[in-house]
Design a protein around this motif. Structure first.
Motif, short mmCIF file in Angstrom:
data_model
loop_
_atom_site.label_atom_id
_atom_site.label_comp_id
_atom_site.label_asym_id
_atom_site.label_seq_id
_atom_site.Cartn_x
_atom_site.Cartn_y
_atom_site.Cartn_z
N ARG A 124 0.93 -0.95 -0.12
CA ARG A 124 0.08 -0.32 0.37
C ARG A 124 0.95 1.04 0.15
O ARG A 124 0.67 2.29 -0.73
CB ARG A 124 -0.97 0.02 1.05
N GLN A 125 1.88 1.05 1.44
CA GLN A 125 2.87 2.30 1.48
C GLN A 125 3.56 2.71 -0.44
O GLN A 125 4.00 3.28 -0.31
CB GLN A 125 3.45 2.04 2.24
N LEU A 182 1.09 4.10 -2.73
CA LEU A 182 0.86 5.14 -2.24
C LEU A 182 2.21 5.88 -3.04
O LEU A 182 2.44 7.51 -3.48
CB LEU A 182 0.53 5.71 -1.32
N ASP A 215 -4.46 14.42 -3.27
CA ASP A 215 -4.28 13.56 -2.92
C ASP A 215 -5.14 12.42 -2.67
O ASP A 215 -5.02 11.02 -2.86
CB ASP A 215 -2.78 13.41 -1.95
N GLU A 216 -6.28 12.80 -2.19
CA GLU A 216 -7.26 11.97 -2.11
C GLU A 216 -7.97 10.78 -3.28
O GLU A 216 -8.39 10.22 -2.97
CB GLU A 216 -8.65 13.32 -1.40
N VAL A 257 -5.00 8.21 -3.42
CA VAL A 257 -5.91 7.17 -2.14
C VAL A 257 -6.53 6.30 -2.29
O VAL A 257 -6.39 5.14 -2.00
CB VAL A 257 -5.64 8.31 -0.63
N ASP A 281 -7.09 2.42 -2.33
CA ASP A 281 -7.37 1.56 -1.20
C ASP A 281 -9.02 1.25 -1.60
O ASP A 281 -9.22 0.32 -0.99
CB ASP A 281 -8.27 2.83 0.04
#
Length: 206
Positions: free
Chosen positions: A85-86, A89, A180-181, A184, A188
């Motif tokens: 995940r990281q 991102l 940025d949202e 994400v 996700d």
């Protein structure tokens, strides 16, 4: 100073020095005039050289274009945070920050190139990538498999590369960097759930 040369006479450029000057000039011509204005005549004049010098290195206009874009489409560093995940991102944020301007340039200045060649952005991206280089998100998935985060099962290429495709879509449809949202949400709400479908070998529905 050699005989016959004055202080005002520039040294003749050769090899990498000349090639770099041509590529820099070609980039400036592309940005200013688009693909229609991206001619051997324009680039040679801007670089202060002759068309035969260009033809010897790049026989076709498309060859010069690819060489020019490659200089400005340098490989991104692949994150290694220990978390898929990281990593995802971090990679999307790097693309968003470092390539938004280039993607927008390609959208505007290369529209005629895509029409003329019958290709698209994905085809161009493949040409800019090294022949033996895996797509960045495929590398992230491979690392996650090695860490045991994901099962080692076949996954559709479209699913693996989906985060970049979605980000690129938003970049092309907008006028600047993606919030940025949104990044994400891509990771996700879209990508990780799709990868989870293949966790036990279950393929997404076609």
């Amino acid at each position: 100073m050699s005989e016959g040369r004055t202080k005002s006479t520039p040294a003749r450029r050769r090899g990498a020095v000349l090639e770099n000057a041509i590529i820099d000039a070609a980039w400036e011509v592309l940005v200013e005039r688009g693909y229609n204005g991206f001619t051997f005549e324009a680039v040679a004049a801007h670089a202060g050289t002759s068309k035969p010098v260009l033809y010897r290195r790049w026989p076709q206009r498309a060859d010069l274009l690819i060489a020019t874009l490659t200089r400005h489409w340098y490989p991104l560093e692949i994150p290694d945070t220990g978390s898929l995940r990281q990593d995802a991102l971090a990679l999307l944020r790097a693309v968003n920050a470092e390539r938004a301007r280039t993607v927008m340039l390609m959208r505007i200045q290369l529209a005629d190139y895509f029409r003329e060649t019958g290709t698209n952005f994905s085809d161009l991206r493949s040409r800019l990538r090294l022949a033996d280089e895996k797509p960045p998100f495929a590398q992230l998935v491979d690392s996650a498999v090695e860490r045991g985060e994901l099962a080692e099962v076949p996954r559709p290429e479209r699913v693996v590369n989906l985060p970049f495709d979605l980000l690129r879509h938003d970049l092309l449809m907008g006028t600047g960097a993606v919030p940025d949202e949104t990044i994400v949400e891509i990771v996700d709400a879209v990508w990780l759930p799709l990868l989870d479908l293949t966790l036990h070998g279950t393929q997404p529905r076609r």
